[in-house]
Design a protein around this motif. Structure first.
Motif, PDB file in Angstrom:
ATOM      1  N   TRP A 128     -34.701  34.192  36.757  1.00 26.18           N
ATOM      2  CA  TRP A 128     -34.567  35.652  36.700  1.00 26.18           C
ATOM      3  C   TRP A 128     -33.929  36.089  35.383  1.00 26.18           C
ATOM      4  CZ3 TRP A 128     -30.391  39.184  39.021  1.00 26.18           C
ATOM      5  CH2 TRP A 128     -30.838  40.508  39.028  1.00 26.18           C
ATOM      6  N   LEU A 129     -32.854  35.408  34.978  1.00 24.83           N
ATOM      7  CA  LEU A 129     -32.194  35.764  33.726  1.00 24.83           C
ATOM      8  C   LEU A 129     -33.111  35.559  32.529  1.00 24.83           C
ATOM      9  CD1 LEU A 129     -28.524  34.434  34.013  1.00 24.83           C
ATOM     10  CD2 LEU A 129     -29.295  36.801  34.015  1.00 24.83           C
ATOM     11  N   ALA A 130     -33.876  34.506  32.566  1.00 23.51           N
ATOM     12  CA  ALA A 130     -34.736  34.184  31.418  1.00 23.51           C
ATOM     13  C   ALA A 130     -35.893  35.169  31.279  1.00 23.51           C
ATOM     14  CB  ALA A 130     -35.280  32.762  31.549  1.00 23.51           C
ATOM     15  N   GLY A 131     -36.366  35.699  32.394  1.00 25.43           N
ATOM     16  CA  GLY A 131     -37.570  36.515  32.337  1.00 25.43           C
ATOM     17  C   GLY A 131     -37.360  38.001  32.469  1.00 25.43           C
ATOM     18  N   ARG A 132     -36.133  38.455  32.709  1.00 27.82           N
ATOM     19  CA  ARG A 132     -35.907  39.871  32.983  1.00 27.82           C
ATOM     20  C   ARG A 132     -35.528  40.623  31.717  1.00 27.82           C
ATOM     21  NH1 ARG A 132     -30.835  42.073  33.808  1.00 27.82           N
ATOM     22  NH2 ARG A 132     -31.549  43.331  35.561  1.00 27.82           N
ATOM     23  N   ARG A 133     -35.746  41.925  31.764  1.00 24.70           N
ATOM     24  CA  ARG A 133     -35.220  42.837  30.755  1.00 24.70           C
ATOM     25  C   ARG A 133     -34.039  43.567  31.362  1.00 24.70           C
ATOM     26  NH1 ARG A 133     -36.779  47.691  32.535  1.00 24.70           N
ATOM     27  NH2 ARG A 133     -38.662  47.838  33.826  1.00 24.70           N
ATOM     28  N   VAL A 134     -33.231  44.200  30.538  1.00 27.82           N
ATOM     29  CA  VAL A 134     -32.073  44.944  31.033  1.00 27.82           C
ATOM     30  C   VAL A 134     -32.552  46.026  32.002  1.00 27.82           C
ATOM     31  CG1 VAL A 134     -30.191  46.495  30.400  1.00 27.82           C
ATOM     32  CG2 VAL A 134     -30.686  44.488  29.000  1.00 27.82           C
ATOM     33  N   GLY A 135     -31.934  46.073  33.168  1.00 23.18           N
ATOM     34  CA  GLY A 135     -32.333  47.038  34.183  1.00 23.18           C
ATOM     35  C   GLY A 135     -33.490  46.586  35.045  1.00 23.18           C
ATOM     36  N   GLY A 136     -34.014  45.389  34.797  1.00 23.38           N
ATOM     37  CA  GLY A 136     -35.157  44.901  35.563  1.00 23.38           C
ATOM     38  C   GLY A 136     -34.825  44.721  37.034  1.00 23.38           C
ATOM     39  N   ARG A 137     -35.779  45.038  37.899  1.00 20.38           N
ATOM     40  CA  ARG A 137     -35.544  44.994  39.334  1.00 20.38           C
ATOM     41  C   ARG A 137     -35.533  43.564  39.852  1.00 20.38           C
ATOM     42  NH1 ARG A 137     -39.462  49.066  42.338  1.00 20.38           N
ATOM     43  NH2 ARG A 137     -38.031  48.516  44.034  1.00 20.38           N
ATOM     44  N   LEU A 138     -34.777  43.350  40.901  1.00 19.12           N
ATOM     45  CA  LEU A 138     -34.713  42.052  41.567  1.00 19.12           C
ATOM     46  C   LEU A 138     -35.741  42.012  42.685  1.00 19.12           C
ATOM     47  CD1 LEU A 138     -33.473  39.311  42.186  1.00 19.12           C
ATOM     48  CD2 LEU A 138     -31.694  40.476  43.503  1.00 19.12           C
ATOM     49  N   THR A 139     -36.707  41.106  42.558  1.00 18.68           N
ATOM     50  CA  THR A 139     -37.729  40.950  43.594  1.00 18.68           C
ATOM     51  C   THR A 139     -37.906  39.499  44.014  1.00 18.68           C
ATOM     52  OG1 THR A 139     -39.484  40.788  41.930  1.00 18.68           O
ATOM     53  CG2 THR A 139     -39.008  42.987  42.803  1.00 18.68           C
ATOM     54  N   LEU A 156     -33.533  34.823  45.702  1.00 22.01           N
ATOM     55  CA  LEU A 156     -32.300  35.508  45.331  1.00 22.01           C
ATOM     56  C   LEU A 156     -31.973  36.646  46.298  1.00 22.01           C
ATOM     57  CD1 LEU A 156     -32.457  35.683  41.430  1.00 22.01           C
ATOM     58  CD2 LEU A 156     -31.031  34.209  42.872  1.00 22.01           C
ATOM     59  N   LEU A 157     -32.998  37.306  46.788  1.00 23.67           N
ATOM     60  CA  LEU A 157     -32.769  38.343  47.791  1.00 23.67           C
ATOM     61  C   LEU A 157     -32.180  37.746  49.062  1.00 23.67           C
ATOM     62  CD1 LEU A 157     -36.032  40.417  47.270  1.00 23.67           C
ATOM     63  CD2 LEU A 157     -33.707  41.171  46.764  1.00 23.67           C
ATOM     64  N   ARG A 158     -32.697  36.603  49.438  1.00 21.25           N
ATOM     65  CA  ARG A 158     -32.158  35.907  50.614  1.00 21.25           C
ATOM     66  C   ARG A 158     -30.698  35.516  50.384  1.00 21.25           C
ATOM     67  NH1 ARG A 158     -34.779  30.188  51.680  1.00 21.25           N
ATOM     68  NH2 ARG A 158     -33.162  29.193  52.937  1.00 21.25           N
ATOM     69  N   HIS A 159     -30.379  35.047  49.176  1.00 19.67           N
ATOM     70  CA  HIS A 159     -29.000  34.712  48.820  1.00 19.67           C
ATOM     71  C   HIS A 159     -28.104  35.945  48.917  1.00 19.67           C
ATOM     72  CE1 HIS A 159     -25.563  33.024  46.735  1.00 19.67           C
ATOM     73  NE2 HIS A 159     -25.651  33.957  45.789  1.00 19.67           N
ATOM     74  N   LEU A 160     -28.605  37.079  48.453  1.00 18.13           N
ATOM     75  CA  LEU A 160     -27.845  38.321  48.533  1.00 18.13           C
ATOM     76  C   LEU A 160     -27.535  38.688  49.982  1.00 18.13           C
ATOM     77  CD1 LEU A 160     -29.190  41.028  46.039  1.00 18.13           C
ATOM     78  CD2 LEU A 160     -26.857  40.154  46.245  1.00 18.13           C
TER      79      LEU A 160
END
Length: 371
Positions: free
Chosen positions: A189-200, A204-208
């Motif tokens: 997620w960190l490697a592929g996201r831009r600032v403000g990018g949504r979490l899908t 990771l959602l399950r971890h949350l």
């Protein structure tokens, strides 16, 4: 006559601070992916008709005033005064406000002041994770900061909410994810996201979700056709949460299923099956307007009465707060009052159940009388 003297709106959002033209107002009413049918507007819905029924009298107009006449009066009063009159016409005493939506929306304290009520915050897990990711340069810092942020939020918020966890990938697994899998997913997620990018990312959602469960705060889950759900939403509705519900039973965290329509009967069955699962009536009633009593009766057929919670689910327009409250009260009066009138229920019992759904259940679940 069944009366609900107080309301706790257990899931809502802020209202827009800006003046609205006809087109913008209608778009806030519709909340769909596309425009209305040719030659019509989003006032031509059950919600639109309910706005025209219940809101004009609060602004000094006759019920069923035309949309143009209503909005002219709204502009005459100004956005602050119109919002104050509308919110104070709901009868809501406590707002539980999901602050995770974008846009120029009022904060909980602003809603409280405008509505002469109390307000508490519901923290949106996905937004919290996205904000942490924006300031975390490594996987270790992301995961540590996220755990700290959830723990800190649990000290001030009244609940957590997740809008995405049931809409991306398979249904939540019945156990927390493996730490190694979480680290790998966080790295991707960190490697592929831009600032403000949504979490899908499903893992990771399950971890949350499981991080939130560990705090013991109530966890609200968007589980039906509500916000953000379009034609590509997964099938199954609240039934997808059954495994997660079974796994979290006895852990001390209550689960509240939001926006169940058109799966409101599924949600009611889950509430009957699991002691820690509750059902939000919210937009399921507001969107059905004049037919809300039928939807309420269907939920009452299946769910224990101590498992049902009022909300408006309103966002953007103070009118939607009004519609939620007025339609709810009317539906309760018709259904429970009808059962009392024909002798099926004692009037005192009908009144007691109405108060439970309107405010008592929420006060118990969210510990509102303890703070």
């Amino acid at each position: 006559m069944i009366e609900t003297t107080t309301l706790v709106d257990q899931n809502c959002h802020g209202v827009l601070r800006t003046e609205l033209g006809l087109g913008t107002f209608e778009a806030q009413l519709g909340r769909t992916a596309g425009p209305p049918a040719a030659g019509t507007t989003f006032f031509d819905t059950q919600t639109g008709f309910a706005v025209r029924r219940w809101c004009p009298p609060l602004l000094g107009l006759e019920p069923h005033t035309s949309p143009a006449g209503y909005l002219a009066r709204r502009r005459e009063l100004g956005v602050l005064e119109a919002g104050r009159r509308l919110l104070r016409g709901t009868g809501v005493t406590t707002y539980l406000v999901d602050t995770g939506l974008p846009g120029d929306l009022t904060a909980p304290e602003e809603i409280a002041a405008a509505g002469a009520a109390e307000a508490r915050e519901i923290v949106r897990l996905e937004l919290l994770a996205q904000q942490i990711a924006d300031t975390s340069g490594t996987v270790d810092s992301l995961l540590a900061n996220l755990a700290h942020a959830v723990h800190t939020a649990a000290g001030t918020a009244v609940a957590f909410v997740s809008v995405a966890a049931l809409r991306h990938g398979p249904a939540p697994a019945a156990e927390p994810p493996d730490p190694g899998e979480v680290r790998a997913a966080a790295g991707r997620w960190l490697a592929g996201r831009r600032v403000g990018g949504r979490l899908t990312d499903p893992l990771l959602l399950r971890h949350l979700l499981w991080t939130a469960v560990a705090t013991g705060l109530p966890l609200q889950l968007h589980a039906g056709g509500g916000e953000g759900c379009r034609a590509n939403c997964p099938d199954g509705g609240p039934a997808r949460i059954a495994g997660f519900a079974a796994a979290t039973a006895g852990l001390g965290t209550d689960l509240v299923l939001l926006h169940g329509l058109p799966y409101h009967r599924q949600a009611a069955r889950l509430a009957a099956a699991f002691p820690h699962v509750y059902v939000d009536l919210g937009p399921a009633l507001a969107r059905t307007g004049a037919r809300a009593a039928d939807v309420l009766a269907e939920v009452l057929e299946l769910a224990p009465f101590g498992k049902l919670l009022y909300s408006s689910g309103a966002r953007g327009l103070p009118e939607l707060h009004v519609v939620g409250a007025r339609v709810f009260r009317q539906a309760v009066a018709r259904v429970l009052g009808g059962w009392a009138a024909d002798g099926s229920w004692a009037l005192a019992d009908a009144q007691r159940v109405a108060e439970m759904i309107a405010s008592g259940n929420a006060r118990r679940i969210y510990g509102l009388d303890e703070t």
